[in-house]
Design a protein around this motif. Sequence first.
Motif, PDB file in Angstrom:
ATOM      1  N   PRO A   1       0.829  -1.199   0.000  1.00 39.49           N
ATOM      2  CA  PRO A   1       0.000   0.000   0.000  1.00 39.49           C
ATOM      3  C   PRO A   1       0.867   1.254   0.000  1.00 39.49           C
ATOM      4  O   PRO A   1       1.861   1.319   0.690  1.00 39.49           O
ATOM      5  N   GLY A   2       0.471   2.211  -0.823  1.00 32.52           N
ATOM      6  CA  GLY A   2       1.187   3.469  -0.856  1.00 32.52           C
ATOM      7  C   GLY A   2       2.317   3.537  -1.853  1.00 32.52           C
ATOM      8  O   GLY A   2       2.940   4.567  -2.003  1.00 32.52           O
ATOM      9  N   LYS A   3       2.607   2.440  -2.531  1.00 35.49           N
ATOM     10  CA  LYS A   3       3.656   2.445  -3.545  1.00 35.49           C
ATOM     11  C   LYS A   3       3.009   2.177  -4.893  1.00 35.49           C
ATOM     12  O   LYS A   3       2.283   1.212  -5.054  1.00 35.49           O
ATOM     13  N   TYR A   4       3.302   3.044  -5.846  1.00 35.85           N
ATOM     14  CA  TYR A   4       2.621   2.984  -7.141  1.00 35.85           C
ATOM     15  C   TYR A   4       3.624   2.968  -8.276  1.00 35.85           C
ATOM     16  O   TYR A   4       4.737   3.473  -8.151  1.00 35.85           O
ATOM     17  N   LEU A   5       3.192   2.422  -9.397  1.00 37.52           N
ATOM     18  CA  LEU A   5       3.963   2.491 -10.630  1.00 37.52           C
ATOM     19  C   LEU A   5       3.059   3.107 -11.692  1.00 37.52           C
ATOM     20  O   LEU A   5       1.997   2.569 -11.988  1.00 37.52           O
ATOM     21  N   THR A   6       3.471   4.266 -12.195  1.00 34.52           N
ATOM     22  CA  THR A   6       2.743   4.896 -13.293  1.00 34.52           C
ATOM     23  C   THR A   6       3.573   4.732 -14.559  1.00 34.52           C
ATOM     24  O   THR A   6       4.789   4.528 -14.483  1.00 34.52           O
ATOM     25  N   VAL A  94       8.380  10.610 -10.652  1.00 35.72           N
ATOM     26  CA  VAL A  94       9.192   9.423 -10.418  1.00 35.72           C
ATOM     27  C   VAL A  94       9.532   9.458  -8.940  1.00 35.72           C
ATOM     28  O   VAL A  94      10.188  10.378  -8.471  1.00 35.72           O
ATOM     29  N   GLU A  95       9.057   8.494  -8.199  1.00 35.94           N
ATOM     30  CA  GLU A  95       9.273   8.468  -6.751  1.00 35.94           C
ATOM     31  C   GLU A  95      10.100   7.249  -6.415  1.00 35.94           C
ATOM     32  O   GLU A  95       9.735   6.127  -6.766  1.00 35.94           O
ATOM     33  N   ILE A  96      11.215   7.478  -5.747  1.00 40.48           N
ATOM     34  CA  ILE A  96      12.111   6.390  -5.360  1.00 40.48           C
ATOM     35  C   ILE A  96      12.223   6.398  -3.844  1.00 40.48           C
ATOM     36  O   ILE A  96      12.555   7.417  -3.246  1.00 40.48           O
ATOM     37  N   THR A  97      11.924   5.280  -3.211  1.00 42.71           N
ATOM     38  CA  THR A  97      12.041   5.155  -1.761  1.00 42.71           C
ATOM     39  C   THR A  97      13.254   4.291  -1.458  1.00 42.71           C
ATOM     40  O   THR A  97      13.342   3.154  -1.914  1.00 42.71           O
ATOM     41  N   LEU A  98      14.190   4.852  -0.714  1.00 39.56           N
ATOM     42  CA  LEU A  98      15.409   4.138  -0.356  1.00 39.56           C
ATOM     43  C   LEU A  98      15.247   3.493   1.015  1.00 39.56           C
ATOM     44  O   LEU A  98      14.541   4.028   1.873  1.00 39.56           O
ATOM     45  N   PRO A  99      15.922   2.370   1.251  1.00 37.71           N
ATOM     46  CA  PRO A  99      15.770   1.692   2.543  1.00 37.71           C
ATOM     47  C   PRO A  99      16.395   2.470   3.701  1.00 37.71           C
ATOM     48  O   PRO A  99      16.040   2.266   4.853  1.00 37.71           O
ATOM     49  N   LYS A 100      17.329   3.373   3.395  1.00 32.81           N
ATOM     50  CA  LYS A 100      17.931   4.200   4.447  1.00 32.81           C
ATOM     51  C   LYS A 100      18.335   5.542   3.839  1.00 32.81           C
ATOM     52  O   LYS A 100      18.362   5.710   2.614  1.00 32.81           O
ATOM     53  N   VAL A 101      18.651   6.488   4.681  1.00 34.06           N
ATOM     54  CA  VAL A 101      19.034   7.827   4.232  1.00 34.06           C
ATOM     55  C   VAL A 101      20.272   7.724   3.355  1.00 34.06           C
ATOM     56  O   VAL A 101      21.219   6.996   3.665  1.00 34.06           O
ATOM     57  N   ALA A 102      20.266   8.448   2.242  1.00 35.68           N
ATOM     58  CA  ALA A 102      21.408   8.449   1.324  1.00 35.68           C
ATOM     59  C   ALA A 102      21.712   9.887   0.916  1.00 35.68           C
ATOM     60  O   ALA A 102      20.811  10.712   0.802  1.00 35.68           O
ATOM     61  N   GLY A 130      12.228  10.588   6.497  1.00 34.74           N
ATOM     62  CA  GLY A 130      11.247  10.136   7.476  1.00 34.74           C
ATOM     63  C   GLY A 130      10.067   9.449   6.824  1.00 34.74           C
ATOM     64  O   GLY A 130       9.971   9.375   5.609  1.00 34.74           O
ATOM     65  N   PRO A 131       9.159   8.954   7.668  1.00 36.63           N
ATOM     66  CA  PRO A 131       7.972   8.266   7.145  1.00 36.63           C
ATOM     67  C   PRO A 131       7.132   9.191   6.276  1.00 36.63           C
ATOM     68  O   PRO A 131       7.068  10.393   6.515  1.00 36.63           O
ATOM     69  N   ALA A 132       6.484   8.616   5.289  1.00 34.53           N
ATOM     70  CA  ALA A 132       5.698   9.403   4.332  1.00 34.53           C
ATOM     71  C   ALA A 132       4.655  10.271   5.028  1.00 34.53           C
ATOM     72  O   ALA A 132       4.387  11.387   4.613  1.00 34.53           O
ATOM     73  N   SER A 133       4.071   9.786   6.091  1.00 39.75           N
ATOM     74  CA  SER A 133       2.995  10.529   6.745  1.00 39.75           C
ATOM     75  C   SER A 133       3.491  11.687   7.595  1.00 39.75           C
ATOM     76  O   SER A 133       2.725  12.567   7.945  1.00 39.75           O
ATOM     77  N   SER A 134       4.797  11.715   7.931  1.00 37.60           N
ATOM     78  CA  SER A 134       5.267  12.742   8.859  1.00 37.60           C
ATOM     79  C   SER A 134       6.232  13.749   8.244  1.00 37.60           C
ATOM     80  O   SER A 134       6.716  14.619   8.938  1.00 37.60           O
TER      81      SER A 134
END
Length: 152
Positions: A1-6, A94-102, A130-134
Motif C-alpha cells: 500500500p502506498g507504492k505505485y507504478l505509473t 518518479v518516486e524512489i524510496t530508499l531503505p535508508k538515508v542516502a 522520514g515516514p511518508a505521513s510525517s
Amino acid sequence: PGKYLTFKPWNGGWNNRRMSLELAWVFAYLLKRTLVLPPASPVNQMKGSSGYEEFFDLEDMRQALPVLTYDEYRKKRPQRNSTETNSLGYPVIVEITLPKVALLHSYEWRTSNDMPHRDPNSWELQGKIGPASSSQWKVLHKVAKYTPPADR
C-alpha cells in the motif's frame, strides 16, 4: 500500500500500447507496487481516445495485481505542488524510496534520439527524510526552460 507504478504507453498503435502495459505490469509485480493505468489517449490508426479499461476487465486485472485507473490514483494521491505535465496532460512523478538515508551527490537525465519533443525542459527534484505521513517534500533543485542538447 502506498507504492505505485505509473507509466506512459509507447506512442504508436494498439500493439505498442499492449506491450507497454505488459512491461509496466511486470515492473509493478516485481516491485510490489500498485499499477496505475494512464488516462485515455489517442491511439494511432484508431478513432478517438482509448484507455486500457476499454479493452481489459479491471476486476480481472485486480485479481492478479493491485490496479488503479488514473482517476482513482488522483483521488488517492492528490497532485503535489508541481504544475509540470507530460504530453498527455498529467504530471510525471518518479518516486524512489530508499531503505535508508542516502546522500545525493548528483543526478543526470538521458534522452533518446527519436523524439526530441519529449525531452525534459523543466523539472523539480524533491526529497524528504522520514515516514511518508510525517515529512514534507522539500525542493532540492529546480530547473525551468532548459534547452536539451541538439547533438544526439
